[in-house]
Design a protein around this motif. Sequence first.
Motif, short mmCIF file in Angstrom:
data_model
loop_
_atom_site.label_atom_id
_atom_site.label_comp_id
_atom_site.label_asym_id
_atom_site.label_seq_id
_atom_site.Cartn_x
_atom_site.Cartn_y
_atom_site.Cartn_z
N ARG A 1 8.29 1.61 6.20
CA ARG A 1 6.90 1.24 5.93
C ARG A 1 6.60 1.12 4.44
O ARG A 1 5.47 0.86 4.05
N CYS A 2 7.61 1.37 3.61
CA CYS A 2 7.38 1.35 2.17
C CYS A 2 8.11 0.20 1.49
O CYS A 2 9.19 -0.20 1.92
N HIS B 1 0.82 -1.22 0.00
CA HIS B 1 0.00 0.00 0.00
C HIS B 1 0.85 1.26 0.00
O HIS B 1 0.36 2.35 -0.25
N ALA B 2 2.13 1.09 0.35
CA ALA B 2 3.03 2.24 0.32
C ALA B 2 4.29 1.84 -0.43
O ALA B 2 4.91 0.83 -0.13
N GLU C 1 0.88 3.68 8.27
CA GLU C 1 0.71 2.56 9.21
C GLU C 1 -0.63 1.85 8.98
O GLU C 1 -0.71 0.63 9.02
N GLU C 2 -1.68 2.65 8.76
CA GLU C 2 -3.00 2.06 8.54
C GLU C 2 -3.65 2.66 7.30
O GLU C 2 -4.54 3.51 7.40
N PRO C 3 -3.20 2.25 6.13
CA PRO C 3 -3.76 2.83 4.91
C PRO C 3 -5.21 2.39 4.69
O PRO C 3 -5.54 1.23 4.98
#
Length: 346
Positions: A172-173, A28-29, A147-149
Motif C-alpha cells: 500500500r506504500c 498518501h503512504a 487503505e483509506e487515508p
Amino acid sequence: MAEFDSIIGHEVALGLLGTLLANDSLAHALLFCGSEGVGKATVAKLLAMALNCERRHLLPDKWRKEGLFPEHLPCKKCRTCRSIAAGNHPDVTVLDAEGKPIKIDQVRQLIAALSMKAFGAGNKVAVIDSAQFLTHEAANALLKILEEPPRDTVIILTASKVHELLPTIVSRCQQIRFGGVEVTTLSGWLARKVPGLDDRQAKVLAAMADGRPAKALELADRGIALRDGCLAATGLDSGTGPGHAGLSLMLAWAAETAANAETLSDKLSIIETWLRDLVVATIEPGLVINSDRKEDLLRLAGQADVNYLLDCFDSLLKVRRQLEAHANRRLALEVLGFRLAGIHAG
Ligand SMILES: [Zn+2]
C-alpha cells in the motif's frame, strides 16, 4: 536546525520526491527503505516541511509548473518549518520506536491525530520511524488507515529491511529507496563537521560507516581508537605479521568482542577493511582505506599469505551470517579468531 545539515547524498531519493511533489503525484503512504542511520527519518521530516512550508504555498502554481522552483525544498526559515524541525508542530506526528515495539495504542493515537482537522493550511503528516517494530496488532490497525487515508494526509514509514514488514503494508506504500552515501562525499562532509578530524581519518571513518552519515558521526569520536585497539588485540598490525597471533590472545579477543554487542559489527568491519587494505597495498597503495596507516600496511602486506587472507574473508562472511541467524556469538567469533591466528580449516 542542525540536523538538516546532515542531508548529504540521497540525490536520487530527494530528486524523486521533488518530482512527485511537482507533479502532485505523491502517494498518501510512503515507505522509505535503506540501512539504519542512512538519513531516512531526516528526509521524512524535510518532506513534512516541504508539504507545509508557508513560503512554498505562497508560490503561484504557474511558477511550480514551469519548474521555477524545481527543488521543492522547504525554506526551513518560516514559523511552520521551524516548529516541524523542533518537533512541536500540531500537524506533524513522529512515532519513533527507539528499538522498542510500537503498540496498537500508539497507532490508534496516531490515527486519531490524523483524523482531526488540520491546524495549518498544509498537509497532516505522520512519520513512523523503524516501522519493523510495529507489533502485529499495531500493523493491522495501521493497514485500515493506509487503505483509506483521510484527505490531505501523508503517512511515511521508514524501515531498514522491507521483508520485516507485513506484505500488505508494503503493497500500500510508494517505496523510496535510500542508498548509502558515497565514501568521498561522506568523508568530506565529516571532515567539515567534526573539528580536528584530518582528511585521512575522515576517509577511514566514512568507509567504516558504510555510507551512513549518522554512523560516521557516531564513530567520529571513537572510531580511530576502536580500530587501533581492535588491530592490536587481534595482532593484525603486529611486527611479526598478520596470522601469527597466539591462540590465547585470539580467545581473549573473541570473549571480549562477544561481550560487547554494540561494537561487534564495527569490529568485523574494521578487520574486513584492514584485510582488504593488505591486499590492495601491494597492488595500488593509493587506494587503501586506512590511509593514515599506510606505512604499516605496506610493511605488513608483503608478509600476509594470500591463502590466509582468503581464509579470513571467508570466515568473516560466515560469522556475519551466523550472527544474523542468532548463533552463539562467542563460538562464532572463536572460529574467526582461529582463522585470524593462521589456523586453517584444513
Ligand atoms: Zn518554510
